[in-house]
Design an enzyme around this catalytic site. Structure first.
Site, PDB file in Angstrom:
ATOM      1  N   SER A 124       0.828  -1.529  -0.404  1.00  0.00           N
ATOM      2  CA  SER A 124       0.038  -0.191   0.069  1.00  0.00           C
ATOM      3  C   SER A 124       0.975   1.451  -0.091  1.00  0.00           C
ATOM      4  O   SER A 124       0.036   2.071   0.362  1.00  0.00           O
ATOM      5  CB  SER A 124      -1.204   0.058   1.128  1.00  0.00           C
ATOM      6  OG  SER A 124      -2.008  -0.962   0.832  1.00  0.00           O
ATOM      7  N   ARG A 125       1.652   1.470  -0.653  1.00  0.00           N
ATOM      8  CA  ARG A 125       2.791   1.903   0.079  1.00  0.00           C
ATOM      9  C   ARG A 125       3.504   2.863   0.851  1.00  0.00           C
ATOM     10  O   ARG A 125       4.403   4.138   0.575  1.00  0.00           O
ATOM     11  CB  ARG A 125       2.310   3.093  -1.375  1.00  0.00           C
ATOM     12  CG  ARG A 125       2.655   3.491  -2.891  1.00  0.00           C
ATOM     13  CD  ARG A 125       3.710   2.986  -3.343  1.00  0.00           C
ATOM     14  NE  ARG A 125       3.528   3.242  -4.696  1.00  0.00           N
ATOM     15  CZ  ARG A 125       3.884   2.076  -5.650  1.00  0.00           C
ATOM     16  NH1 ARG A 125       3.066   0.744  -4.769  1.00  0.00           N
ATOM     17  NH2 ARG A 125       3.000   1.858  -6.619  1.00  0.00           N
ATOM     18  N   LEU A 126       3.352   2.112   1.688  1.00  0.00           N
ATOM     19  CA  LEU A 126       3.502   2.274   3.641  1.00  0.00           C
ATOM     20  C   LEU A 126       4.960   1.584   3.076  1.00  0.00           C
ATOM     21  O   LEU A 126       5.326   0.799   4.841  1.00  0.00           O
ATOM     22  CB  LEU A 126       2.583   2.169   4.051  1.00  0.00           C
ATOM     23  CG  LEU A 126       1.236   2.673   4.332  1.00  0.00           C
ATOM     24  CD1 LEU A 126       0.257   1.876   5.364  1.00  0.00           C
ATOM     25  CD2 LEU A 126       0.917   4.102   4.079  1.00  0.00           C
TER      26      LEU A 126
END
Length: 215
Positions: A192-194
């Site tokens: 999640s692009r985290l």
């Protein structure tokens, strides 16, 4: 040629993670670990480092070099002193560099100051290089315009004949540089692009502070 729309190209990163418990006191230890893992896992060009330099007028440029050693906490690479990067380093010794290993979903970003190695250190490495690489270093006016490939090949052939059976001396315009890091960021891709991102910053006493930064 029409427009190129790339907004729907995405991938998820999920193979690894990086937590505070994984971080050694010195970033050089983690850099060495990640570099060794990239080599052992046979990623493409594991020692390739994208290096950015800038002129005194702050006009930046980038290119890729190969790291040859991590020695005494410094990143060592070799090239032509009269190349574009060489001229910019002489004007402004502050540089930035990136290791990018797509297969491992990892990046390392380094910022620091660069200086020349001693002539003896450059001589020692030059003598270890393959014969053709030594010849190429002698004849290439790196970054300068040339009329054709045939021109550079003719120079290469002539220099090769000149040194058949002889020691090839390192040219004065070629040698090593050492980057002393002042800031090192480790980037590990996550879902999640985290992404996991940790930044080491060198302190006045040469110790390192560590911060997690937002993805």
């Amino acid at each position: 040629m029409g427009d190129l729309h790339l907004e729907n190209i995405r991938r998820e990163y999920s193979s690894r993670q990086l937590g505070r418990k994984d971080l050694p006191t010195s970033p050089i230890d983690l850099l060495n670990q990640w570099l060794q893992e990239a080599i052992e896992l046979k990623v493409n060009e594991p020692t390739a480092m994208i290096i950015g330099t800038a002129t005194m007028e702050a006009r930046p440029s980038i290119r890729t070099v190969l790291v040859k050693e991590v020695l005494d906490g410094k990143l060592i690479f070799y090239s032509n002193y009269k190349s574009r990067k060489g001229r910019q380093i002489e004007q402004n010794p502050q540089v930035a560099a990136t290791f990018l290993w797509h297969e491992l979903e990892r990046q390392i970003h380094v910022e620091g100051r660069v200086e020349r190695l001693s002539e003896a250190e450059s001589d020692a490495y030059f003598d270890m290089r393959p014969y053709k690489s030594r010849i190429g270093a002698r004849i290439s006016p790196q970054s300068q315009p040339i009329p054709s490939r045939e021109y550079i090949m003719a120079l290469f052939a002539a220099e090769s004949l000149r040194y058949v059976g002889r020691h090839i001396p390192r040219p004065d315009h070629w040698g090593g540089w050492a980057i002393t890091p002042e800031r090192i960021e480790f980037w590990q891709g996550r879902d999640s692009r985290l992404h996991d991102r940790f930044v080491y910053t060198r302190q006045a006493d040469d110790s390192w502070s560590i911060e997690r930064v937002a993805p």
